[in-house]
Structures are given as C-alpha cells and as structure tokens.
Enzyme design. Structure first.
Site, mmCIF file in Angstrom:
data_model
loop_
_atom_site.group_PDB
_atom_site.id
_atom_site.type_symbol
_atom_site.label_atom_id
_atom_site.label_comp_id
_atom_site.label_asym_id
_atom_site.label_seq_id
_atom_site.Cartn_x
_atom_site.Cartn_y
_atom_site.Cartn_z
ATOM 1 N N PHE A 224 -4.918 3.929 14.503
ATOM 2 C CA PHE A 224 -5.152 4.910 13.454
ATOM 3 C C PHE A 224 -6.309 4.425 12.602
ATOM 4 O O PHE A 224 -6.546 3.224 12.499
ATOM 5 C CB PHE A 224 -3.904 5.077 12.572
ATOM 6 C CG PHE A 224 -2.915 6.048 13.157
ATOM 7 C CD1 PHE A 224 -2.196 5.710 14.292
ATOM 8 C CD2 PHE A 224 -2.733 7.294 12.587
ATOM 9 C CE1 PHE A 224 -1.304 6.598 14.861
ATOM 10 C CE2 PHE A 224 -1.837 8.195 13.146
ATOM 11 C CZ PHE A 224 -1.123 7.853 14.276
ATOM 12 N N PRO B 233 -3.937 -11.258 10.666
ATOM 13 C CA PRO B 233 -4.298 -10.969 12.063
ATOM 14 C C PRO B 233 -4.451 -9.466 12.252
ATOM 15 O O PRO B 233 -3.703 -8.684 11.649
ATOM 16 C CB PRO B 233 -3.088 -11.490 12.853
ATOM 17 C CG PRO B 233 -1.974 -11.645 11.867
ATOM 18 C CD PRO B 233 -2.614 -11.857 10.531
ATOM 19 N N ASN C 267 0.847 -1.193 0.000
ATOM 20 C CA ASN C 267 0.000 0.000 0.000
ATOM 21 C C ASN C 267 0.882 1.243 0.000
ATOM 22 O O ASN C 267 2.111 1.136 0.046
ATOM 23 C CB ASN C 267 -0.978 -0.019 1.189
ATOM 24 C CG ASN C 267 -0.254 -0.047 2.515
ATOM 25 O OD1 ASN C 267 0.443 0.901 2.856
ATOM 26 N ND2 ASN C 267 -0.406 -1.125 3.259
HETATM 27 N N1 CTP Z 1 -4.330 -2.594 12.020
HETATM 28 C C1 CTP Z 1 -3.638 -3.644 12.582
HETATM 29 N N2 CTP Z 1 -3.672 -4.879 11.976
HETATM 30 C C2 CTP Z 1 -4.383 -5.085 10.858
HETATM 31 C C3 CTP Z 1 -5.094 -3.996 10.278
HETATM 32 C C4 CTP Z 1 -5.043 -2.776 10.882
HETATM 33 O O1 CTP Z 1 -2.989 -3.477 13.607
HETATM 34 N N3 CTP Z 1 -4.388 -6.279 10.304
HETATM 35 C C5 CTP Z 1 -4.336 -1.302 12.714
HETATM 36 C C6 CTP Z 1 -3.636 -0.186 11.993
HETATM 37 O O2 CTP Z 1 -2.287 -0.082 12.367
HETATM 38 C C7 CTP Z 1 -4.449 1.018 12.443
HETATM 39 C C8 CTP Z 1 -5.827 0.474 12.667
HETATM 40 O O3 CTP Z 1 -5.653 -0.923 12.827
HETATM 41 O O4 CTP Z 1 -3.993 1.509 13.688
HETATM 42 C C9 CTP Z 1 -6.846 0.768 11.617
HETATM 43 O O5 CTP Z 1 -6.486 0.340 10.370
HETATM 44 P P1 CTP Z 1 -7.412 0.634 9.067
HETATM 45 O O6 CTP Z 1 -6.719 -0.009 7.930
HETATM 46 O O7 CTP Z 1 -7.744 2.075 8.979
HETATM 47 O O8 CTP Z 1 -8.732 -0.092 9.463
HETATM 48 P P2 CTP Z 1 -9.212 -1.519 9.129
HETATM 49 O O9 CTP Z 1 -9.105 -2.311 10.339
HETATM 50 O O10 CTP Z 1 -8.489 -1.983 7.940
HETATM 51 O O11 CTP Z 1 -10.736 -1.280 8.795
HETATM 52 P P3 CTP Z 1 -11.394 -0.886 7.375
HETATM 53 O O12 CTP Z 1 -10.646 -1.671 6.348
HETATM 54 O O13 CTP Z 1 -12.783 -1.262 7.568
HETATM 55 O O14 CTP Z 1 -11.190 0.583 7.221
#
Ligand code: CTP
Length: 399
Positions: free
Chosen positions: A323, A303, A208
């Site tokens: 975040f 995870p 990403n």
């Molecule tokens: N995060 C994490 N592990 C994952 C996905 C996300 O620890 N597998 C954490 C990111 O570091 C961030 C937060 O979760 O602090 C939110 O990530 P975001 O990508 O914005 O949200 P998602 O959980 O992916 O939700 P959505 O895709 O519905 O926006």
C-alpha cells in the site's frame, strides 16, 4: 464463516486437550455446530461434562453404549459432519488412523467416515520426530488427511521443539478455510494490518492514525473466497476478522518476526501502516520532566517488511501487494515506491486530511502494477477489499 457447518471433534488424550473447550467456543462463535467424541484417555485431561457444556451437545465417550447406538449408530455419527477434526491428535491416535485400527469409538468413526479429516498433532518432541510417527504422518498425508501444526515451542513436558498443538485460533481458521469453497481454496495468504506502536518508555509510544479497517476488510474478503489467512495486526481500532489465524503485535519489529514466521504463503497483502522509525534507545523507566530540560528523541529506521518480503530470493510469495499512503502526486510517488520496494502491486491512496480516508469508511485507490495505473472509483473499504480479493484470486488462479 462456519454457519450451517457441523464439525465432528475427536478429542485425543494429551495435555493439549485443555485447549479444546476454547477451540469449541471459537468454532461455535463462527456458527459451527460441534459434536464432541472423546477417547478414554482424553477424559483424564478434560471432563465430558465440560466438553458437553461448552459444545451444547452430548460428548460421546464409548463405543459399545447401547443407548447411544439406539439414538445414533456409530456409522451414522461418522457421517453427520462436514469435517472431522482430531485434536489433539496423539501419536497413538495417529498410529491407529494410519493402520486402520478400530478398537474404540474415536478410531471406529475415523475408519467409517466419508468426510474430510483434519488432525492437529500434539505430543512430546521425541515422539513426534520418531521414525514411526513420521512414517504414520506420511501415510496419513497420502490418505488425504489435512495436518495442522504442530507448532514449535516450550512443551508441557519441559522439552522444546515441534510437538505443541496448533493454537485454537489457528485450528478454527483452518476449519473455516477447509469448509469454505471459493477460488482461493487451498491458498495461504498473509495480511498485515493496523498501526504499529513504537515505545518511547514504558508508558509512552509513537503511533499513527490507521484504524486497521482496510486490512481487516481485505482479510475478511479473502476468507470469503476460501483462502487460509494469517492476519498479523498491530493495535487496531476495529475488531479482527473471524476465520483467520490471528497474530497480534505492537511494534514493527514484532510484525516483521510474525510475518517471517507465517511464510511461506501464496500471496502477501501489506496493508499495515508500519512506523518507519522507532526511538533509538527505548527508556526502561518513565522519562521524568524537570532537571534535564526537554527530552530529545533520537530515531532509527524500522525494518521495511514489505521490501524484505518482496526482495526474498528464496520462497518469495507469488504475489506481493503493498500500500502507499500519499498526500500528493499519488500515482508518481506510488509508482516509484513499487519499483523501490520490489512488490508486484501497490494500492495507492490519498490520505490528505480533506479526503477523510485515514480512519474513515471509504477509500479511493489506484492500483499500480507492471501494466501501469488503474484508477478505482471511490468506494467503501469493504468494496475495495472484495475487488482486491477477487483480483488476487484471478491472478493466483492464472499462475
Ligand atoms: N511498510 C512495511 N514496513 C515498513 C514501512 C512500510 O512493510 N517499515 C509497507 C506498508 O505496509 C505499505 C507500504 O510499505 O504496504 C508503504 O508504506 P508507506 O508508509 O506508504 O511508504 P513508506 O515506505 O513509508 O514511504 P514514504 O514514507 O516515503 O511514503
């Protein structure tokens, strides 16, 4: 981070002494001056010439050297530094320190010094676990000596277990934390940062656009307030901050393992843009075009590191900050995300392409906490980091 600081580095006689030139380089890169002192045994593992060349200073080696005494007496030498670091701290050196023996230059300096002392134990696993060493360790802790490591892993002697000296990066970070005063002194904070790369086959991966800039700025701001920071980063565009324990990973699963290994911490800031999915079956050979038509990738969920840590029943950090990268209805989505994941705060930002935030130098965030949504004005990522670090310090200080 260490500009203007002097470290008296006492080098013990263990195989881990081979890592000491790398440690000296790291300390000097951060601005520290390093005065090396070598035990007789350490000279079997690394030469005074190498140590002196890397330190850019004389390596002191013997107690009764009249020239040295004329230049700088051993008592004076024990007082020149802001910190005394013993690395590797062998079982023998630890025993001498615990008993207050002073039979050579290194142990004499350790007895005479009035500056804080940090040790990085390194020895065979049986020696480390021996009741005598553990007794000495308890005595040293009681004397206020700071202990870094030892790590667990394969050892030079062929055995496995605790006893490996902490890596130079971790030691340099511990020195930076010990020598930086601030409201987060004595606090350990974990920061995840950057993107993750999820492999498709040996040459392709899914990634990403995260640059790692915001996470890096946050780690730097936390170090600036005196925190000991473990920085777990995916393959980012920006250079990692100085003064942290750096753990580089590629995939979400590696990031999860690194985060678990870093616990316990007082606070965790999860700024990484972790890939939500990975390819279910990574191909061990390069996928070729041709015969079978277009490849179809099947995905499986990664995870959720933030949710896992937020929902720990045992040893959860006192403060967990996530975040939320959203493209619409930022506050509502982020508020729901905070509840779903169970973290204390969410820093939500709008990453629609027109904002230029993802990969850019500015950020516009909303801090979602149990008190509701607090809109921060658009500002540089460094300023967001400073403000967040100050808020973390305030909250941990109050806790
Ligand atoms: N995060 C994490 N592990 C994952 C996905 C996300 O620890 N597998 C954490 C990111 O570091 C961030 C937060 O979760 O602090 C939110 O990530 P975001 O990508 O914005 O949200 P998602 O959980 O992916 O939700 P959505 O895709 O519905 O926006």
């Amino acid at each position: 981070m260490l500009a203007g600081k002097r470290i008296l580095l006492i080098i013990g006689g263990g195989i881990a002494a081979f890592k000491i030139p790398a440690l000296i380089r790291l300390l000097r890169q951060q601005g520290a001056a390093v005065t090396p002192v070598m035990t007789a045994a350490s000279e079997q593992f690394v030469t005074p010439l190498t140590v002196a060349a890397v330190a850019g200073e004389k390596a002191y080696t013997a107690l009764f050297d009249l020239t040295d005494e004329a230049e700088m007496g051993h008592i004076q030498l024990s007082r020149v530094a802001d910190l005394v670091l013993v690395a590797p701290a062998t079982a023998d050196l630890m025993a001498k320190m615990a008993q207050g023996l002073a039979g050579d230059l290194a142990s004499t300096l350790l007895l005479a010094t009035d500056t804080p002392v940090m040790i990085a134990p390194a020895m065979n696993v049986r020696m480390w676990l021996h009741p005598a060493t553990q007794r000495n360790l308890a005595l040293l802790k009681g004397d206020g000596v700071q202990i870094v490591g030892p790590d667990e892993g394969d050892m030079a002697c062929g055995e496995y277990g605790p006893g490996r000296m902490a890596e130079p990066e971790e030691l340099a970070a511990a020195c930076a934390a010990a020598l930086t005063d601030g409201p987060l002194k004595g606090r350990r904070v974990l920061v995840t940062s950057g993107p993750t790369h999820e492999p498709i086959d040996p040459v392709r991966y899914i990634a990403n656009r995260s640059s790692g800039a915001q996470g890096t700025a946050i780690a730097r701001a936390l170090v600036g307030l005196g925190a000991e920071v473990v920085f777990v980063t995916g393959p980012a565009d920006v250079l990692p901050p100085e003064g942290v324990t750096l753990v580089r990973v590629e995939t979400a699963r590696q990031m999860r393992d690194a985060v678990q290994a870093a616990l316990p911490v007082d606070a965790g800031v999860f700024a990484a843009a972790v890939a939500d999915w990975r390819v279910a079956t990574e191909s061990s050979s390069k996928i070729k075009k041709g015969a079978g038509g277009l490849p179809v990738l099947e995905f499986t969920e990664n995870p959720d590191i933030l949710a896992e840590v937020s929902q720990m029943s045992d040893g959860r950090p006192a403060l967990v900050v996530g975040f939320a990268a959203e493209t619409d209805d930022v506050v509502n989505h982020a508020t729901a995300k905070r509840a779903r994941k169970g973290c204390d705060w969410i820093l939500a930002n709008d990453v629609s392409p027109e904002t230029g935030i993802m990969g850019g130098s500015e950020n516009a965030v909303v801090l979602i906490s149990e008190d509701g949504a607090e809109v921060w004005p658009r500002m540089g990522k460094d300023d967001v980091a400073q403000r967040l670090a100050a808020r973390i310090a305030e909250t941990l200080g109050a806790g």
